[in-house]
Design an enzyme around this catalytic site. Structure first.
Site, PDB file in Angstrom:
ATOM      1  N   HIS A  70      96.426  46.396  74.616  1.00  0.00           N
ATOM      2  CA  HIS A  70      96.184  47.551  75.494  1.00  0.00           C
ATOM      3  C   HIS A  70      94.689  47.774  75.797  1.00  0.00           C
ATOM      4  CE1 HIS A  70      98.292  51.582  76.629  1.00  0.00           C
ATOM      5  NE2 HIS A  70      97.305  51.332  77.455  1.00  0.00           N
ATOM      6  N   TYR A  90     102.575  55.489  74.856  1.00  0.00           N
ATOM      7  CA  TYR A  90     103.120  56.498  75.770  1.00  0.00           C
ATOM      8  C   TYR A  90     104.254  57.284  75.114  1.00  0.00           C
ATOM      9  CZ  TYR A  90     100.802  53.643  79.443  1.00  0.00           C
ATOM     10  OH  TYR A  90      99.904  52.914  80.197  1.00  0.00           O
TER      11      TYR A  90
HETATM   12  P1  NAD Z   1      98.175  56.563  89.546  1.00  0.00           P
HETATM   13  O1  NAD Z   1      96.970  56.134  90.295  1.00  0.00           O
HETATM   14  O2  NAD Z   1      99.462  55.851  89.741  1.00  0.00           O
HETATM   15  O3  NAD Z   1      98.295  58.103  89.868  1.00  0.00           O
HETATM   16  C1  NAD Z   1      99.390  58.854  89.529  1.00  0.00           C
HETATM   17  C2  NAD Z   1      99.230  60.202  90.228  1.00  0.00           C
HETATM   18  O4  NAD Z   1      99.074  59.967  91.643  1.00  0.00           O
HETATM   19  C3  NAD Z   1     100.480  61.040  90.084  1.00  0.00           C
HETATM   20  O5  NAD Z   1     100.389  61.860  88.956  1.00  0.00           O
HETATM   21  C4  NAD Z   1     100.479  61.823  91.362  1.00  0.00           C
HETATM   22  O6  NAD Z   1      99.694  62.969  91.174  1.00  0.00           O
HETATM   23  C5  NAD Z   1      99.775  60.951  92.345  1.00  0.00           C
HETATM   24  N1  NAD Z   1     100.716  60.311  93.294  1.00  0.00           N
HETATM   25  C6  NAD Z   1     101.677  59.365  93.047  1.00  0.00           C
HETATM   26  N2  NAD Z   1     102.315  59.024  94.176  1.00  0.00           N
HETATM   27  C7  NAD Z   1     101.749  59.765  95.170  1.00  0.00           C
HETATM   28  C8  NAD Z   1     101.974  59.865  96.562  1.00  0.00           C
HETATM   29  N3  NAD Z   1     102.895  59.125  97.186  1.00  0.00           N
HETATM   30  N4  NAD Z   1     101.208  60.746  97.266  1.00  0.00           N
HETATM   31  C9  NAD Z   1     100.271  61.501  96.672  1.00  0.00           C
HETATM   32  N5  NAD Z   1     100.000  61.435  95.353  1.00  0.00           N
HETATM   33  C10 NAD Z   1     100.740  60.579  94.605  1.00  0.00           C
HETATM   34  O7  NAD Z   1      97.762  56.593  88.002  1.00  0.00           O
HETATM   35  P2  NAD Z   1      98.387  56.140  86.630  1.00  0.00           P
HETATM   36  O8  NAD Z   1      99.687  56.771  86.360  1.00  0.00           O
HETATM   37  O9  NAD Z   1      97.327  56.345  85.622  1.00  0.00           O
HETATM   38  O10 NAD Z   1      98.572  54.569  86.815  1.00  0.00           O
HETATM   39  C11 NAD Z   1      99.796  53.939  87.088  1.00  0.00           C
HETATM   40  C12 NAD Z   1     100.325  53.255  85.863  1.00  0.00           C
HETATM   41  O11 NAD Z   1      99.338  52.366  85.315  1.00  0.00           O
HETATM   42  C13 NAD Z   1     100.638  54.178  84.688  1.00  0.00           C
HETATM   43  O12 NAD Z   1     101.799  54.918  84.861  1.00  0.00           O
HETATM   44  C14 NAD Z   1     100.698  53.183  83.552  1.00  0.00           C
HETATM   45  O13 NAD Z   1     101.923  52.457  83.589  1.00  0.00           O
HETATM   46  C15 NAD Z   1      99.532  52.266  83.902  1.00  0.00           C
HETATM   47  N6  NAD Z   1      98.280  52.661  83.206  1.00  0.00           N
HETATM   48  C16 NAD Z   1      97.736  51.780  82.314  1.00  0.00           C
HETATM   49  C17 NAD Z   1      96.570  52.092  81.641  1.00  0.00           C
HETATM   50  C18 NAD Z   1      95.985  51.103  80.683  1.00  0.00           C
HETATM   51  O14 NAD Z   1      95.059  51.450  79.940  1.00  0.00           O
HETATM   52  N7  NAD Z   1      96.466  49.885  80.638  1.00  0.00           N
HETATM   53  C19 NAD Z   1      95.938  53.329  81.855  1.00  0.00           C
HETATM   54  C20 NAD Z   1      96.507  54.222  82.770  1.00  0.00           C
HETATM   55  C21 NAD Z   1      97.651  53.864  83.450  1.00  0.00           C
END
Ligand code: NAD
Length: 285
Positions: free
Chosen positions: A115, A57
């Site tokens: 990861h 990241y």
């Molecule tokens: P997420 O499902 O948390 O979605 C984030 C999006 O949802 C935001 O950009 C926003 O547009 C929306 N959102 C957030 N709060 C909201 C609300 N209250 N109302 C309406 N919309 C809202 O997706 P993410 O960020 O991909 O996943 C969360 C975390 O998981 C990441 O930040 C990261 O730490 C982790 N992650 C890990 C991997 C992996 O391969 N291990 C991959 C992706 C994400």
């Protein structure tokens, strides 16, 4: 209502390492490194204590600066980072973790994850073996994997006889990964659900089962989906760059979905993989 969520409201889940993890945190995937210190500081201010980052990241330094500036005792924080795919070979995982610790300004992380299995590279069993050594050396309190399918999990466990504490996988109502989730749950490996809101990539919130529960409880659709994760046992760390949404996403502990509401949301996965919003673990290397 105060802006700050009561700290003791966030449940802590015991891991197979003997440590426990706050079930709700704040994730920083795609958070701009230049914004990370400010946003993580805000998340800590509104009550989050569990931060999920990764070497790839590019924002571990910002996370570290926010931790240092917060003055919050280290033992109250739960910090996760992850080993990227090009550092899995030989003893490179140790150097990679040491670099992450330097950027985070920490002596240990609470959870270190492989990861992705990146199967074409052929190094994920070595990576898991190295993480076991790093855990024994005290550089990470708990260790786990991410994006591992049953075939990957069976190989690492057969080779090392050591179960990961968690498997962090894409999981949300439209894509519940039942086979791998069941494999993990039946062995005490906790599921961390990434993309818990489906990354906002499709209309989870227009779905009647979610919308109806939201209006029944006077909550937002996001709160209903996050509450569904918590009640089904998942660990989550939704990402947002909005302070208002940080507050919205942590206010989950003063309402409860009924069994019928949980079942209606659980029924949303078409079961054919079409709800996936991220990469397929067999294909990303
Ligand atoms: P997420 O499902 O948390 O979605 C984030 C999006 O949802 C935001 O950009 C926003 O547009 C929306 N959102 C957030 N709060 C909201 C609300 N209250 N109302 C309406 N919309 C809202 O997706 P993410 O960020 O991909 O996943 C969360 C975390 O998981 C990441 O930040 C990261 O730490 C982790 N992650 C890990 C991997 C992996 O391969 N291990 C991959 C992706 C994400």
């Amino acid at each position: 209502m105060t802006e700050h969520a009561p700290q003791n409201a966030i449940p802590r889940i015991p891991l197979n390492s003997g440590y426990d993890i706050p079930q709700l945190g704040y994730g920083v995937f795609k958070v701009d490194p230049a914004q990370t210190e400010k946003l993580v500081s805000e998340a800590l201010e509104v009550g989050y204590r569990h931060i999920d980052t990764a070497a790839i990241y590019g924002n571990e330094e910002g996370v570290g600066r926010a931790i240092a500036a917060s003055g919050i005792p280290r033992k109250e924080l739960f910090i996760t980072t992850k080993l990227w795919n090009d550092r899995q070979a030989g003893d490179d995982p140790r150097r990679a973790l040491e670099e992450s610790l330097t950027k985070l300004g920490l002596e240990h992380v609470d959870l270190y994850l492989v990861h992705w299995p990146a199967p074409a590279n052929g190094n994920y069993i070595n990576a898991w073996t190295q993480l076991i050594t790093l855990n024994e050396a005290g550089l990470s309190r708990s260790i786990g994997v991410s994006n591992h399918l049953v075939e990957h999990l069976e190989k690492i466990v057969a080779e090392t006889d050591t179960l990961p504490a968690v498997n962090q996988i894409e999981l949300h109502p439209a894509h519940q990964q039942r086979e791998v989730a069941e494999w993990c749950r039946s062995r005490g490996v906790h599921i961390e659900a990434w993309g818990p809101l489906g990354q906002g990539k499709y209309d989870l919130f227009g779905t009647p089962a979610i919308r109806d529960a939201a209006s029944a409880h006077g909550r937002t659709p996001a709160q209903v989906v996050l509450r569904w994760h918590l009640q089904t046992g998942n660990i989550v760390f939704p990402k947002t760059t909005s302070r208002d949404r940080m507050v919205e996403n942590i206010r989950l502990f003063d309402f409860e979905l009924s069994d019928a509401e949980i079942d209606a949301i659980t029924a949303l996965d078409p079961g054919d993989g079409s709800g996936r919003v991220g990469a397929h673990p067999s294909e990303l290397n």
